[in-house]
Motif scaffolding. Sequence first.
Motif, PDB file in Angstrom:
ATOM      1  N   SER A  64       5.312 -13.101  -0.172  1.00 33.15           N
ATOM      2  CA  SER A  64       3.903 -13.297  -1.041  1.00 33.15           C
ATOM      3  C   SER A  64       3.427 -12.025  -1.465  1.00 33.15           C
ATOM      4  O   SER A  64       3.543 -10.936  -0.815  1.00 33.15           O
ATOM      5  N   PRO A  65       2.630 -11.917  -2.556  1.00 36.06           N
ATOM      6  CA  PRO A  65       1.699 -10.786  -2.911  1.00 36.06           C
ATOM      7  C   PRO A  65       0.792 -10.121  -1.815  1.00 36.06           C
ATOM      8  O   PRO A  65       0.397  -9.008  -1.740  1.00 36.06           O
ATOM      9  N   ASN A  66       0.253 -11.240  -0.952  1.00 38.45           N
ATOM     10  CA  ASN A  66      -0.897 -11.062  -0.112  1.00 38.45           C
ATOM     11  C   ASN A  66      -0.238 -10.609   1.299  1.00 38.45           C
ATOM     12  O   ASN A  66       0.662 -11.430   1.848  1.00 38.45           O
ATOM     13  N   LEU A  67      -0.887  -9.740   1.917  1.00 39.48           N
ATOM     14  CA  LEU A  67      -0.325  -9.295   3.466  1.00 39.48           C
ATOM     15  C   LEU A  67      -1.739  -9.216   4.247  1.00 39.48           C
ATOM     16  O   LEU A  67      -2.365  -8.286   3.701  1.00 39.48           O
ATOM     17  N   ASN A  68      -1.623 -10.011   5.403  1.00 36.27           N
ATOM     18  CA  ASN A  68      -2.868  -9.692   6.213  1.00 36.27           C
ATOM     19  C   ASN A  68      -2.651  -8.486   7.145  1.00 36.27           C
ATOM     20  O   ASN A  68      -1.666  -8.440   7.951  1.00 36.27           O
ATOM     21  N   ILE A  69      -3.456  -7.571   7.091  1.00 35.21           N
ATOM     22  CA  ILE A  69      -3.165  -6.271   7.898  1.00 35.21           C
ATOM     23  C   ILE A  69      -4.217  -6.074   9.125  1.00 35.21           C
ATOM     24  O   ILE A  69      -4.486  -4.981   9.413  1.00 35.21           O
ATOM     25  N   GLY A  70      -4.853  -7.238   9.172  1.00 45.45           N
ATOM     26  CA  GLY A  70      -6.092  -6.947  10.296  1.00 45.45           C
ATOM     27  C   GLY A  70      -7.194  -6.171   9.661  1.00 45.45           C
ATOM     28  O   GLY A  70      -7.416  -6.534   8.727  1.00 45.45           O
ATOM     29  N   GLU A  71      -7.857  -5.402  10.298  1.00 41.39           N
ATOM     30  CA  GLU A  71      -8.989  -4.501   9.728  1.00 41.39           C
ATOM     31  C   GLU A  71      -8.737  -3.209   9.654  1.00 41.39           C
ATOM     32  O   GLU A  71      -8.240  -2.377  10.574  1.00 41.39           O
ATOM     33  N   LEU A  72      -9.122  -2.572   8.337  1.00 38.81           N
ATOM     34  CA  LEU A  72      -8.871  -1.183   7.998  1.00 38.81           C
ATOM     35  C   LEU A  72     -10.181  -0.742   7.559  1.00 38.81           C
ATOM     36  O   LEU A  72     -10.739  -1.009   6.580  1.00 38.81           O
ATOM     37  N   ALA A  73     -10.559   0.552   8.299  1.00 34.61           N
ATOM     38  CA  ALA A  73     -11.797   0.964   8.180  1.00 34.61           C
ATOM     39  C   ALA A  73     -11.830   1.751   6.841  1.00 34.61           C
ATOM     40  O   ALA A  73     -13.057   2.127   6.339  1.00 34.61           O
ATOM     41  N   GLU A  74     -10.913   2.320   6.257  1.00 35.81           N
ATOM     42  CA  GLU A  74     -10.797   2.976   5.082  1.00 35.81           C
ATOM     43  C   GLU A  74      -9.372   2.813   4.381  1.00 35.81           C
ATOM     44  O   GLU A  74      -8.531   2.319   5.163  1.00 35.81           O
ATOM     45  N   PRO A  75      -9.285   3.089   3.262  1.00 44.24           N
ATOM     46  CA  PRO A  75      -8.035   3.036   2.317  1.00 44.24           C
ATOM     47  C   PRO A  75      -6.947   3.719   3.192  1.00 44.24           C
ATOM     48  O   PRO A  75      -7.097   4.769   3.695  1.00 44.24           O
ATOM     49  N   PRO A  76      -5.765   3.043   3.324  1.00 44.83           N
ATOM     50  CA  PRO A  76      -4.507   3.586   4.025  1.00 44.83           C
ATOM     51  C   PRO A  76      -4.186   5.077   3.477  1.00 44.83           C
ATOM     52  O   PRO A  76      -4.373   5.176   2.166  1.00 44.83           O
ATOM     53  N   SER A  77      -3.480   5.763   4.322  1.00 46.62           N
ATOM     54  CA  SER A  77      -3.050   7.172   3.869  1.00 46.62           C
ATOM     55  C   SER A  77      -1.630   6.873   3.639  1.00 46.62           C
ATOM     56  O   SER A  77      -0.952   7.762   2.867  1.00 46.62           O
ATOM     57  N   LEU A  78      -1.010   5.958   3.941  1.00 46.88           N
ATOM     58  CA  LEU A  78       0.446   5.492   3.476  1.00 46.88           C
ATOM     59  C   LEU A  78       0.617   4.024   3.690  1.00 46.88           C
ATOM     60  O   LEU A  78       0.346   3.449   4.481  1.00 46.88           O
ATOM     61  N   VAL A  79       1.257   3.560   2.540  1.00 44.82           N
ATOM     62  CA  VAL A  79       1.959   2.213   2.426  1.00 44.82           C
ATOM     63  C   VAL A  79       3.242   2.265   2.107  1.00 44.82           C
ATOM     64  O   VAL A  79       3.753   3.168   0.964  1.00 44.82           O
ATOM     65  N   ALA A  80       4.217   1.816   2.881  1.00 46.75           N
ATOM     66  CA  ALA A  80       5.636   1.991   2.393  1.00 46.75           C
ATOM     67  C   ALA A  80       6.362   0.595   2.704  1.00 46.75           C
ATOM     68  O   ALA A  80       5.757  -0.295   3.577  1.00 46.75           O
ATOM     69  N   THR A  81       7.344   0.222   2.068  1.00 42.29           N
ATOM     70  CA  THR A  81       8.125  -0.804   1.983  1.00 42.29           C
ATOM     71  C   THR A  81       9.662  -0.465   2.302  1.00 42.29           C
ATOM     72  O   THR A  81      10.310   0.189   2.071  1.00 42.29           O
ATOM     73  N   SER A  82      10.004  -1.752   2.785  1.00 38.63           N
ATOM     74  CA  SER A  82      11.603  -1.746   3.163  1.00 38.63           C
ATOM     75  C   SER A  82      12.313  -2.858   2.897  1.00 38.63           C
ATOM     76  O   SER A  82      11.756  -4.015   2.988  1.00 38.63           O
ATOM     77  N   ALA A  83      13.650  -2.886   2.576  1.00 39.04           N
ATOM     78  CA  ALA A  83      14.323  -4.150   2.342  1.00 39.04           C
ATOM     79  C   ALA A  83      15.010  -4.617   3.880  1.00 39.04           C
ATOM     80  O   ALA A  83      15.150  -5.629   4.246  1.00 39.04           O
ATOM     81  N   ASP A  84      15.301  -3.379   4.644  1.00 39.08           N
ATOM     82  CA  ASP A  84      15.595  -3.627   5.831  1.00 39.08           C
ATOM     83  C   ASP A  84      14.933  -3.340   7.013  1.00 39.08           C
ATOM     84  O   ASP A  84      15.324  -3.611   8.003  1.00 39.08           O
TER      85      ASP A  84
END
Length: 191
Positions: A64-84
């Motif tokens: 899905s395009p939406n992912l619940n990440i809990g609470e994040l106090a400021e924009p992330p320094s890294l977002v990465a994806t993986s197929a495996d």
Amino acid sequence: MSIYCTLTQIKNSMVDAGVDSSYDSWLSTLATVSSRWVDSYCGRKAADFAANTVSTKYFDGTNSPNLNIGELAEPPSLVATSADGIVFTDMDNTQYSLYPNEPPYTILVNLIGVWTRGFRTVKVAGKFGYSVNPPLEIQMATIIQTVRLFKRGQQAFQDGGMNLELGKLIYATELDPDVKQLLDRYRKVSL
């Protein structure tokens, strides 16, 4: 461990108590205990209102395009994806957005597709928690509770005290009602 107020703020709330620097260590201990009491009442982890440490968390992709990440106090320094879940590819901040539009951010939206379904296929590094700096109400609640504990300590931590002006007995059995009122909007609801 994070404290949600400063010693100066506490001392300014006790101007008539004659508190000098000899009490700093004890007030610091009481402020730490009060900060954890605030966390506990709000149903949060320690230091959620002063999230100053970057940590990395892994999330299961949802297809899905939406992912619940809990609470994040400021924009992330890294977002990465993986197929495996092993080899990750960093995402540019134009490839995702955060919801709501201001902290704490709770949902990571993939703007170029969906989060790959699988175990630990999304990696996020950032300051997880409600805020980087404690909100004013959290600071005030911590100050009130710290001063209350200090005053109870002056009475050998008795369960009861007396208000001579009103001729009324006061029993300390739980968090101060004013503190509860300040904190209620920050309580985390769990299902």
